[in-house]
Motif scaffolding. Structure first.
Motif, PDB file in Angstrom:
ATOM      1  N   ALA A 172       0.514  -1.204  -0.040  1.00 33.12           N
ATOM      2  CA  ALA A 172      -0.055  -0.074  -0.133  1.00 33.12           C
ATOM      3  C   ALA A 172       0.927   1.293   0.031  1.00 33.12           C
ATOM      4  O   ALA A 172       0.548   2.360  -0.798  1.00 33.12           O
TER       5      ALA A 172
ATOM      6  N   ASP B  72       2.290   1.808  -3.511  1.00 31.70           N
ATOM      7  CA  ASP B  72       1.287   2.443  -4.238  1.00 31.70           C
ATOM      8  C   ASP B  72       0.809   3.738  -4.116  1.00 31.70           C
ATOM      9  O   ASP B  72       0.658   4.506  -5.006  1.00 31.70           O
TER      10      ASP B  72
ATOM     11  N   MET C 109       1.285   6.562  -6.867  1.00 32.48           N
ATOM     12  CA  MET C 109       0.313   7.576  -7.037  1.00 32.48           C
ATOM     13  C   MET C 109       0.633   9.120  -6.761  1.00 32.48           C
ATOM     14  O   MET C 109       0.296  10.083  -7.674  1.00 32.48           O
TER      15      MET C 109
ATOM     16  N   GLN D  44      -8.427  15.115  -5.316  1.00 32.75           N
ATOM     17  CA  GLN D  44      -8.212  13.958  -6.341  1.00 32.75           C
ATOM     18  C   GLN D  44      -7.376  12.808  -5.856  1.00 32.75           C
ATOM     19  O   GLN D  44      -7.683  11.620  -6.078  1.00 32.75           O
TER      20      GLN D  44
ATOM     21  N   SER E 187      -9.561  10.904  -3.105  1.00 34.58           N
ATOM     22  CA  SER E 187     -10.603  10.245  -3.625  1.00 34.58           C
ATOM     23  C   SER E 187     -10.083   8.668  -4.492  1.00 34.58           C
ATOM     24  O   SER E 187     -10.654   7.486  -4.125  1.00 34.58           O
ATOM     25  N   ARG E 188      -8.940   9.130  -4.906  1.00 37.09           N
ATOM     26  CA  ARG E 188      -8.201   7.677  -5.653  1.00 37.09           C
ATOM     27  C   ARG E 188      -7.682   6.756  -4.345  1.00 37.09           C
ATOM     28  O   ARG E 188      -7.947   5.571  -4.445  1.00 37.09           O
ATOM     29  N   ILE E 189      -7.085   7.399  -3.255  1.00 37.53           N
ATOM     30  CA  ILE E 189      -6.605   6.518  -2.184  1.00 37.53           C
ATOM     31  C   ILE E 189      -7.748   5.819  -1.752  1.00 37.53           C
ATOM     32  O   ILE E 189      -7.761   4.599  -1.479  1.00 37.53           O
ATOM     33  N   GLU E 190      -8.885   6.441  -1.448  1.00 37.08           N
ATOM     34  CA  GLU E 190      -9.922   5.681  -0.693  1.00 37.08           C
ATOM     35  C   GLU E 190     -10.473   4.739  -1.532  1.00 37.08           C
ATOM     36  O   GLU E 190     -10.852   3.875  -0.973  1.00 37.08           O
ATOM     37  N   ALA E 191     -10.593   4.840  -2.798  1.00 35.97           N
ATOM     38  CA  ALA E 191     -11.072   4.007  -3.686  1.00 35.97           C
ATOM     39  C   ALA E 191     -10.443   2.806  -4.202  1.00 35.97           C
ATOM     40  O   ALA E 191     -10.828   1.554  -4.566  1.00 35.97           O
ATOM     41  N   GLU E 192      -8.981   2.829  -4.279  1.00 35.08           N
ATOM     42  CA  GLU E 192      -7.951   1.967  -4.756  1.00 35.08           C
ATOM     43  C   GLU E 192      -7.023   1.172  -3.780  1.00 35.08           C
ATOM     44  O   GLU E 192      -6.657   0.291  -4.061  1.00 35.08           O
ATOM     45  N   ILE E 193      -6.871   1.764  -2.670  1.00 37.67           N
ATOM     46  CA  ILE E 193      -5.471   1.307  -1.831  1.00 37.67           C
ATOM     47  C   ILE E 193      -6.156   0.991  -0.483  1.00 37.67           C
ATOM     48  O   ILE E 193      -6.887   2.124   0.222  1.00 37.67           O
ATOM     49  N   PRO E 194      -6.258  -0.283  -0.295  1.00 40.66           N
ATOM     50  CA  PRO E 194      -6.704  -0.913   1.049  1.00 40.66           C
ATOM     51  C   PRO E 194      -5.737  -0.899   2.330  1.00 40.66           C
ATOM     52  O   PRO E 194      -4.326  -0.526   1.876  1.00 40.66           O
TER      53      PRO E 194
END
Length: 287
Positions: free
Chosen positions: A91, A94, A98, A173, A176-183
């Motif tokens: 994570a 990633d 990002m 931005q 939003s991407r971290i919350e959607a893509e990175i557990p």
């Protein structure tokens, strides 16, 4: 209300004057009064452990330190890190990749190590990462060598801080991407121009609860004081939650009391009114 035995305080926008310009004398006096009454004190902040430790030492009052949004626990200022939580290695990698896609700057925190993506002057370092970050006797090691990032990630990253000069759009931005893509991570903000990324399950509230349990103090006897959204976990965990007069709407909604703003020594007012039982009309119970 039960007797308060432990008080946890945020720093920026709460205990400190604006811009991190020190703890006002009124707050220091109240901290001494609380300590004299047998109340344990805790600093809870997104700041670096030793930056927080120097603030505590300067008051002359013993304090516990919950640094980097609760991912690092120290029982004494400038003491040994007794517990730390880390972002999962993949994570963290990633997130790093990002962030490099956006016009943002960032810091990577690993216990006493801090890697920064852009070169900063000494004054900028103090403004962004803490007034004591370069103070003699501290243990903070600062590097700008991005090629060292993976070594820090393997060692264990407790926090990413992402920041911009004044444009919040890239931060929105990224969030939003971290919350959607990175557990495995949680994202919060302590100011309009930053994001703070910590391991999931590690927060000021979790660290405060663990500390109180270790000290044998029930959460009903814990008071937390904060002003921003990264304070929500500790405000929600504490038996008594106090929002600063300058607090965010979310922090106020999560609190039992409202005190004065930070520049009017709201921490001192809350301590004296709620923990010490003095008559302070500017501290009021919230509906």
């Amino acid at each position: 209300m039960e007797t308060i035995k432990l008080i946890a305080m945020d720093m920026d926008g709460t205990l400190l004057l604006d811009g991190g310009k020190g703890i006002p004398p009124g707050n220091v006096e109240a901290l001494h009064a609380a300590h004299a009454a047998g109340i344990q004190l805790v600093l809870c902040s997104g700041r670096i452990p030793d930056d927080m430790g120097f603030y505590a030492l300067d008051t002359g009052v013993p304090m516990h330190i919950l640094a980097l949004n609760g991912t690092c626990t120290l029982d004494t200022p400038l003491g040994v890190i007794t517990n730390s939580a880390h972002i999962p290695v993949q994570a963290a990698r990633d997130i790093l990749h990002m962030l490099q896609e956006y016009p943002v700057a960032y810091g990577i925190f690993c216990d006493h190590d801090l890697l920064i993506s852009i070169h900063l002057s000494d004054e900028q370092l103090k403004v962004i990462f803490g007034a004591n970050v370069l103070r003699e006797g501290g243990r903070t090691r600062i590097t700008y060598r991005i090629e060292e990032a993976d070594a820090l990630i393997r060692q264990g990253v407790s926090k990413f801080m992402v920041f911009t000069d004044n444009d919040p759009e890239p931060l929105l931005q990224v969030r939003s991407r971290i919350e959607a893509e990175i557990p495995g991570v949680d994202v919060c903000s302590s100011w309009f121009n930053n994001l703070e990324i910590n391991p999931s399950g590690a927060s000021k509230g979790v660290a405060l609860t663990a500390l109180a349990r270790r000290l044998g103090i029930p959460m009903s006897q814990v008071m937390a004081i904060g002003d921003n959204d990264n304070d929500l976990p500790m405000l929600e965990a504490a038996g008594v939650a106090v929002a600063m007069g300058n607090a965010s709407p979310h922090a106020i909604a999560a609190s039992d009391y409202l005190t004065l703003p930070n520049h009017e020594c709201g921490v001192a007012a809350a301590i004296r009114a709620i923990a010490l039982g003095e008559s302070i009309p500017d501290v009021r119970r919230l509906p």
